[in-house]
Design a protein around this motif. Sequence first.
Motif, PDB file in Angstrom:
ATOM      1  N   GLN A   1      -2.701  -4.407  12.835  1.00 20.09           N
ATOM      2  CA  GLN A   1      -1.923  -3.492  12.011  1.00 20.09           C
ATOM      3  C   GLN A   1      -2.849  -2.447  11.401  1.00 20.09           C
ATOM      4  N   LEU A   2      -2.438  -1.183  11.464  1.00 22.62           N
ATOM      5  CA  LEU A   2      -3.212  -0.136  10.825  1.00 22.62           C
ATOM      6  C   LEU A   2      -3.263  -0.358   9.315  1.00 22.62           C
ATOM      7  N   PHE A   3      -4.394  -0.043   8.742  1.00 20.89           N
ATOM      8  CA  PHE A   3      -4.518  -0.085   7.283  1.00 20.89           C
ATOM      9  C   PHE A   3      -3.917   1.213   6.762  1.00 20.89           C
ATOM     10  N   THR A   4      -2.621   1.157   6.482  1.00 23.57           N
ATOM     11  CA  THR A   4      -1.888   2.378   6.157  1.00 23.57           C
ATOM     12  C   THR A   4      -0.798   2.068   5.162  1.00 23.57           C
TER      13      THR A   4
ATOM     14  N   ARG B   1      -3.288   2.650  -9.524  1.00 25.58           N
ATOM     15  CA  ARG B   1      -4.170   3.413  -8.655  1.00 25.58           C
ATOM     16  C   ARG B   1      -5.280   2.514  -8.149  1.00 25.58           C
ATOM     17  N   GLY B   2      -5.682   2.697  -6.885  1.00 28.60           N
ATOM     18  CA  GLY B   2      -6.714   1.850  -6.298  1.00 28.60           C
ATOM     19  C   GLY B   2      -7.805   2.653  -5.625  1.00 28.60           C
ATOM     20  N   THR B   3      -8.989   2.018  -5.517  1.00 24.78           N
ATOM     21  CA  THR B   3     -10.134   2.662  -4.879  1.00 24.78           C
ATOM     22  C   THR B   3     -10.865   1.629  -4.030  1.00 24.78           C
ATOM     23  N   ILE B   4     -11.264   2.058  -2.831  1.00 25.00           N
ATOM     24  CA  ILE B   4     -12.153   1.232  -2.006  1.00 25.00           C
ATOM     25  C   ILE B   4     -13.374   2.091  -1.722  1.00 25.00           C
TER      26      ILE B   4
ATOM     27  N   LEU C   1       0.832  -1.203   0.000  1.00 26.26           N
ATOM     28  CA  LEU C   1       0.000   0.000   0.000  1.00 26.26           C
ATOM     29  C   LEU C   1       0.865   1.250   0.000  1.00 26.26           C
ATOM     30  N   SER C   2       0.394   2.262  -0.710  1.00 18.51           N
ATOM     31  CA  SER C   2       1.098   3.540  -0.733  1.00 18.51           C
ATOM     32  C   SER C   2       0.064   4.655  -0.855  1.00 18.51           C
TER      33      SER C   2
ATOM     34  N   PHE D   1      -1.316   1.025  -5.257  1.00 17.87           N
ATOM     35  CA  PHE D   1      -0.671  -0.269  -5.070  1.00 17.87           C
ATOM     36  C   PHE D   1       0.667  -0.215  -5.792  1.00 17.87           C
ATOM     37  N   ILE D   2       1.733  -0.637  -5.104  1.00 16.93           N
ATOM     38  CA  ILE D   2       3.058  -0.613  -5.726  1.00 16.93           C
ATOM     39  C   ILE D   2       3.749  -1.944  -5.515  1.00 16.93           C
TER      40      ILE D   2
END
Length: 433
Positions: A103-106, A82-85, A52-53, A67-68
């Motif tokens: 874990q934080l979603f970060t 590029r991502g979208t939720i 994640l970035s 996403f990388i």
Amino acid sequence: MINVEKGTNLPPYGGGGQGGEAPSLSLLELNALVRRSLEQCLPDEYWVQAELSDVRSNTSGHCYLEFIQKDPRGNSLIAKARGTIWANVYRLLKPYFEEATGQLFTSGIKVLVRVTVDFHELYGYSLTVQDIDPTYTLGDMAMRRREILMQLEEEGVLTLNKELEMPLLPQRVAVISSATAAGYGDFCHQLQNNPQGFFFYTELFPALMQGNQVEDSVLAALDEVNRRRNEFDVVVIIRGGGATSDLSGFDTYLLAAACAQFSLPIITGIGHERDDTVLDSVAHTRVKTPTAAAELLIDGMEEAAGHLEELVNRLYQSAFSRFEQERKKLSLYKSRIPSQAVHKLAEARLTLQATGSRLSRAVEVMLAREKYRLELLQNRIADASPERLLKRGYSVTLKNGKIIRDGSVLRDGDELTTRFYKGEVTSIVNCKS
């Protein structure tokens, strides 16, 4: 090669339309063609592994991210999307993921997500997240923890803090925590109200215990404690409450290395019953809660007090035993005094008698020797007396009662008296010219 759907009314390339030239497309038409092609070629959902970035959410509840994928050899980017939720998925996915992983979603974490491939004529290529598999991230987190611990072990510092000796009286406590944390209040209350009444001095070194700044904040607090390390016996890092997802800040190499090499024993109470962080693994002692950390210190004081009480009892018993031994000795000596006194008096009497006899004999010998010496002196004195000299034929001449030793002092007409052994004569000096 682009296949254009039949029936599409497109102007000729370059606007001319002369025979045989390929028809031209507007950008919108081309992007629409790309979108339809992707929808046809990639109609399903796909599980994708990525990092994640740039994770961010807006007021509508939607989450936008990147996403990388990095080259493991050079850490350079080799892929990005590029991502979208969407909000209806994000409000369920985020708490589910954080509760499951701690874990934080970060940004910066690796995930396995189920996505659909989308293409928008204006915004381009993107991935829309439908689901996430927390077990993949858990495995990656566990692997990162193992890598950190292996690196510390290779550097020879993994167990340094554990090898420090816990002070017998851990009374001066440096506390690293948030000033507003309920756990900090519970910790202080537990220490101050311990049943045994032990005294503890605590000083808070404030730090953030959740969020992205945990590492920097705790490291700064450790530096401050280290500058005053002679004023403290132990360091306690406590967190108390909070989401399990906030524990990720305690799984960093820099923080673990600093704690492993810290000069004072570190006690951690930052996790939940089932959670272990890298910091817990390198600390001297790990407990579950701030209250348990306080109980550990109280138990240490109680153990020291018990040991001290045992020493006092042993000292009392030893002193009492020694007193009894000396009392028995004194009683024995007391019983021996009369016989010893009689014996000593008899010995003294015999010694005195022997000494008296020797003294008597010595006095007699000395008196005899002195009597003999006096007799010799008496004879020598008698031999040197004037009477004895006159008796031998010598005479003494006197003038006015004084002995004349030098004839040059005499004058005509002086009257002299010459004394013999028997009798004396008087004469007048007549000096002839």
